[in-house]
Design an enzyme around this catalytic site. Structure first.
Site, PDB file in Angstrom:
ATOM      1  N   LYS A  22      14.806  -2.721   6.511  1.00 47.10           N
ATOM      2  CA  LYS A  22      14.830  -1.502   5.682  1.00 47.10           C
ATOM      3  C   LYS A  22      13.811  -0.490   6.209  1.00 47.10           C
ATOM      4  O   LYS A  22      14.135   0.679   6.406  1.00 47.10           O
ATOM      5  CB  LYS A  22      14.485  -1.869   4.225  1.00 47.10           C
ATOM      6  CG  LYS A  22      14.168  -0.663   3.357  1.00 47.10           C
ATOM      7  CD  LYS A  22      13.856  -1.059   1.931  1.00 47.10           C
ATOM      8  CE  LYS A  22      12.430  -1.410   1.646  1.00 47.10           C
ATOM      9  NZ  LYS A  22      11.489  -0.273   1.554  1.00 47.10           N
ATOM     10  N   ASN A  23      12.583  -0.940   6.419  1.00 46.80           N
ATOM     11  CA  ASN A  23      11.534   0.017   6.774  1.00 46.80           C
ATOM     12  C   ASN A  23      11.725   0.601   8.171  1.00 46.80           C
ATOM     13  O   ASN A  23      11.294   1.724   8.433  1.00 46.80           O
ATOM     14  CB  ASN A  23      10.146  -0.618   6.637  1.00 46.80           C
ATOM     15  CG  ASN A  23       9.753  -0.787   5.177  1.00 46.80           C
ATOM     16  OD1 ASN A  23      10.429  -0.265   4.284  1.00 46.80           O
ATOM     17  ND2 ASN A  23       8.676  -1.505   4.918  1.00 46.80           N
ATOM     18  N   ARG A  94       9.516   7.170  -1.433  1.00 49.24           N
ATOM     19  CA  ARG A  94       8.440   7.816  -0.678  1.00 49.24           C
ATOM     20  C   ARG A  94       8.797   8.063   0.778  1.00 49.24           C
ATOM     21  O   ARG A  94       8.358   9.040   1.382  1.00 49.24           O
ATOM     22  CB  ARG A  94       7.190   6.951  -0.717  1.00 49.24           C
ATOM     23  CG  ARG A  94       6.596   6.794  -2.076  1.00 49.24           C
ATOM     24  CD  ARG A  94       5.306   6.044  -1.955  1.00 49.24           C
ATOM     25  NE  ARG A  94       4.492   6.634  -0.900  1.00 49.24           N
ATOM     26  CZ  ARG A  94       3.746   7.706  -1.062  1.00 49.24           C
ATOM     27  NH1 ARG A  94       3.660   8.293  -2.228  1.00 49.24           N
ATOM     28  NH2 ARG A  94       3.051   8.185  -0.055  1.00 49.24           N
ATOM     29  N   CYS A 118       2.823   5.891  -6.740  1.00 49.84           N
ATOM     30  CA  CYS A 118       3.819   4.966  -7.263  1.00 49.84           C
ATOM     31  C   CYS A 118       3.082   3.781  -7.843  1.00 49.84           C
ATOM     32  O   CYS A 118       1.855   3.745  -7.825  1.00 49.84           O
ATOM     33  CB  CYS A 118       4.825   4.559  -6.198  1.00 49.84           C
ATOM     34  SG  CYS A 118       4.108   3.587  -4.897  1.00 49.84           S
ATOM     35  N   ARG A 123      -1.199   6.462  -2.722  1.00 56.37           N
ATOM     36  CA  ARG A 123      -0.430   6.731  -1.501  1.00 56.37           C
ATOM     37  C   ARG A 123      -0.360   8.227  -1.148  1.00 56.37           C
ATOM     38  O   ARG A 123       0.719   8.835  -1.135  1.00 56.37           O
ATOM     39  CB  ARG A 123       0.975   6.127  -1.620  1.00 56.37           C
ATOM     40  CG  ARG A 123       0.925   4.662  -1.941  1.00 56.37           C
ATOM     41  CD  ARG A 123       2.275   4.039  -2.072  1.00 56.37           C
ATOM     42  NE  ARG A 123       2.854   3.692  -0.779  1.00 56.37           N
ATOM     43  CZ  ARG A 123       4.029   3.077  -0.649  1.00 56.37           C
ATOM     44  NH1 ARG A 123       4.724   2.767  -1.704  1.00 56.37           N
ATOM     45  NH2 ARG A 123       4.496   2.774   0.535  1.00 56.37           N
ATOM     46  N   MET A 125      -0.746  11.723   1.411  1.00 54.57           N
ATOM     47  CA  MET A 125      -0.149  12.015   2.726  1.00 54.57           C
ATOM     48  C   MET A 125      -1.137  12.733   3.643  1.00 54.57           C
ATOM     49  O   MET A 125      -0.734  13.386   4.610  1.00 54.57           O
ATOM     50  CB  MET A 125       1.093  12.892   2.549  1.00 54.57           C
ATOM     51  CG  MET A 125       2.343  12.115   2.200  1.00 54.57           C
ATOM     52  SD  MET A 125       3.787  13.181   2.297  1.00 54.57           S
ATOM     53  CE  MET A 125       3.962  13.489   4.041  1.00 54.57           C
ATOM     54  N   ASP A 126      -2.433  12.622   3.322  1.00 52.65           N
ATOM     55  CA  ASP A 126      -3.426  13.381   4.085  1.00 52.65           C
ATOM     56  C   ASP A 126      -3.389  13.075   5.583  1.00 52.65           C
ATOM     57  O   ASP A 126      -3.562  13.962   6.415  1.00 52.65           O
ATOM     58  CB  ASP A 126      -4.834  13.141   3.506  1.00 52.65           C
ATOM     59  CG  ASP A 126      -5.177  11.664   3.402  1.00 52.65           C
ATOM     60  OD1 ASP A 126      -4.274  10.852   3.108  1.00 52.65           O
ATOM     61  OD2 ASP A 126      -6.345  11.312   3.622  1.00 52.65           O
ATOM     62  N   LEU A 127      -3.125  11.829   5.953  1.00 56.66           N
ATOM     63  CA  LEU A 127      -3.147  11.461   7.375  1.00 56.66           C
ATOM     64  C   LEU A 127      -1.943  12.061   8.105  1.00 56.66           C
ATOM     65  O   LEU A 127      -2.060  12.502   9.256  1.00 56.66           O
ATOM     66  CB  LEU A 127      -3.164   9.938   7.536  1.00 56.66           C
ATOM     67  CG  LEU A 127      -4.342   9.234   6.852  1.00 56.66           C
ATOM     68  CD1 LEU A 127      -4.158   7.725   6.861  1.00 56.66           C
ATOM     69  CD2 LEU A 127      -5.659   9.612   7.552  1.00 56.66           C
ATOM     70  N   ASP A 308       3.428  -6.541   2.097  1.00 57.74           N
ATOM     71  CA  ASP A 308       4.767  -6.648   1.507  1.00 57.74           C
ATOM     72  C   ASP A 308       5.202  -8.099   1.284  1.00 57.74           C
ATOM     73  O   ASP A 308       6.296  -8.331   0.771  1.00 57.74           O
ATOM     74  CB  ASP A 308       5.799  -5.927   2.392  1.00 57.74           C
ATOM     75  CG  ASP A 308       5.705  -4.411   2.265  1.00 57.74           C
ATOM     76  OD1 ASP A 308       4.966  -3.923   1.390  1.00 57.74           O
ATOM     77  OD2 ASP A 308       6.374  -3.705   3.051  1.00 57.74           O
ATOM     78  N   ILE A 330      -4.610  -3.317   1.294  1.00 58.29           N
ATOM     79  CA  ILE A 330      -3.846  -2.124   1.700  1.00 58.29           C
ATOM     80  C   ILE A 330      -3.584  -1.192   0.513  1.00 58.29           C
ATOM     81  O   ILE A 330      -3.738   0.016   0.614  1.00 58.29           O
ATOM     82  CB  ILE A 330      -2.492  -2.517   2.342  1.00 58.29           C
ATOM     83  CG1 ILE A 330      -2.702  -3.538   3.478  1.00 58.29           C
ATOM     84  CG2 ILE A 330      -1.733  -1.284   2.838  1.00 58.29           C
ATOM     85  CD1 ILE A 330      -3.400  -3.023   4.702  1.00 58.29           C
ATOM     86  N   ARG A 400      16.872  -1.929  -4.058  1.00 59.46           N
ATOM     87  CA  ARG A 400      16.284  -1.036  -3.067  1.00 59.46           C
ATOM     88  C   ARG A 400      16.011  -1.772  -1.760  1.00 59.46           C
ATOM     89  O   ARG A 400      16.008  -1.148  -0.699  1.00 59.46           O
ATOM     90  CB  ARG A 400      14.952  -0.462  -3.579  1.00 59.46           C
ATOM     91  CG  ARG A 400      15.097   0.507  -4.728  1.00 59.46           C
ATOM     92  CD  ARG A 400      13.767   1.152  -5.016  1.00 59.46           C
ATOM     93  NE  ARG A 400      13.155   1.583  -3.768  1.00 59.46           N
ATOM     94  CZ  ARG A 400      11.849   1.699  -3.560  1.00 59.46           C
ATOM     95  NH1 ARG A 400      11.002   1.451  -4.519  1.00 59.46           N
ATOM     96  NH2 ARG A 400      11.384   2.085  -2.399  1.00 59.46           N
TER      97      ARG A 400
END
Ligand code: UD1
Length: 421
Positions: A22-23, A94, A118, A123, A125-127, A308, A330, A400
């Site tokens: 999926k990822n 996301r 979430c 989480r 998004m600065d990076l 995960d 994480i 999902r």
């Protein structure tokens, strides 16, 4: 809303096919935006997240269709009609933010909704933003959207990530493929899904070296062309099903995947007393003793133990001999499965990012629910060996990330069914 009912039973035996990742697929699909020519993915998993990404690409004017019962996705971004990733789609998933880098690189501008936090953490998004700015993008946050433009095009840069973020690495690498000059990305994430993305980008004509290491070098090219790419096996689905015989007993062969996708996880299984053997077709897993042994687990970026799989291994450790300590490094809020497992009789104490699990001989079935994908499947795994019936609610989380979970587990002898609401 549907639920899944699991009745704890005896040992499992047989084979479970493992789908494409999926990822990986969620990063590979936006790569279509980088080229005017078609991109076809094979070995794609049949999941609602993949449908969400399909809808997002279509909303941008790309063609995207599932063929062969969803195991092939054919895409073309010849004519894009929009560069706006709408909140209504991004809030569902996301990974929608992975269209940002490709859209700026191909179109010179993009408006992408910020996904928001979430259940498992904030989480931000600065990076992603910092990396894309170093490539020459100008990015403002207005009305909940990132408004990005690159009036003078993107230019190669030296970028060091403060943390080896998977998504930021993917966004930056995709954007840099069409930037002018050389980009050197250090402290890049090394996950197999990134290697898979880069393999596909190279087939499309990108010039990239160092994938799978902390230093990725990208030489920008003027255009990318079409390609056909087979998605790598889903190591998280693989690890999840490897835990089924570890929890319920028996021997199961997972078809697809190799040990090097999951070496830290396999090492922990070995320490707990689970035998894992690499076969020509995948991995064969068997529990050697009546009960597994307690082991400590610390989640880390690849090649460390994957976050995960933390919820799923916790389900196994609930019935281990002894006390295990799980450290989640994480995500800041990823123990929501613990109170649900406690409802099934598990003994778990959570303090911040650490959970101490003292094994009991057997869990007891109960109605449970989960607030995220991996937590949901951990409750199903726990139910495989629990006494009586476990009813897992909110199964849309499972849809999902796990295709045909009922068919795959009942195929090895588990008593599991989906009950329509
Ligand atoms: C990806 C995976 C997800 C997995 C995670 C970690 C996909 C679609 N999802 O998510 O299943 O759990 O990797 O292996 O591939 N962070 C920041 N700023 C940023 C980006 C990230 O602080 O700009 C933080 C996050 O809040 C989190 C940590 O870094 O605490 C890891 O996030 P990241 O590696 O980016 O995960 P995702 O790409 O979101």
């Amino acid at each position: 809303m549907d639920s899944i009912v699991v009745t704890g039973g005896g040992p499992l035996a047989g084979e479970i096919p493992i789908a494409g990742a999926k990822n990986a697929c969620l990063a590979l699909m936006p790569a279509t935006l980088l080229s005017e020519e078609p991109l076809t993915l094979t070995n794609t998993p049949r999941l609602s997240d993949i449908k969400t990404m399909t809808t997002l690409l279509q909303s941008l004017g790309a063609e995207a269709s599932a063929l062969q019962d969803g195991q092939v996705i054919a895409m073309s971004s010849h004519d894009l009609s929009s560069t706006r990733a709408d909140y209504d789609i991004v809030r569902k998933m996301r990974a929608s933010n992975l269209v940002l880098g490709p859209l700026i690189a191909r179109c010179g501008h993009a408006e992408v909704s910020l996904p928001g936090g979430c259940a498992i953490g904030a989480r931000p998004m600065d990076l992603h933003i910092h990396g894309l700015e170093l490539l020459g993008a100008e990015i403002d946050l207005r009305d909940g959207y990132l408004h990005a433009k690159a009036p003078n095009g993107l230019k190669g840069a030296e970028i060091e990530l403060a943390f080896a973020s998977v998504g930021a690495t993917e966004n930056i690498v995709m954007a840099a493929t069409l930037a002018k000059g050389t980009t050197v990305l250090t402290n890049a994430a090394r996950e197999p899904e990134i290697v898979d993305l880069v393999t596909c980008l190279k087939q499309m004509g990108a010039q990239i070296e160092g994938e799978g290491t902390h230093r990725i070098e990208i030489q920008g090219v003027d255009r990318l062309h079409g390609a056909t790419h087979q998605v790598v096996a889903d190591r998280i689905e693989l690890g999840t099903y490897m835990l089924a015989p570890a929890i319920a007993g028996g021997e199961v062969e997972c078809l697809g995947g190799t040990i090097d996708l999951l070496s830290a996880f396999v090492e922990r299984l070995d320490a707990a007393g689970i035998a894992v053997e690499e076969t020509a077709r995948g991995l064969k897993v068997a529990r050697k003793a009546d009960r597994v042994r307690a082991v400590d687990v610390t989640t880390e970026p690849f090649p460390g133990f994957p976050t995960d799989l933390q919820a799923q291994i916790m389900a196994m450790l609930c019935t281990a001999e002894g006390t295990s300590e799980l450290n989640e490094t994480i995500f800041e809020n990823r123990f929501m499965h613990a109170p649900e497992l406690t409802r099934m009789g598990a003994q778990i104490e959570v303090h911040g990012g650490t959970a101490r699990v003292t094994g009991v001989e057997r869990l007891k079935g109960a109605p449970v629910m989960a607030t995220d994908l991996r937590a949901s499947v951990s409750l199903i795994l726990a139910g495989l060996a629990a006494e009586g019936e476990t009813v897992v609610n909110r199964v849309y989380h499972l849809d999902r990330g796990y295709e045909h979970v009922v068919r795959k587990l009942s195929g090895v002898g588990a008593q599991i069914e989906r009950v329509k609401a």
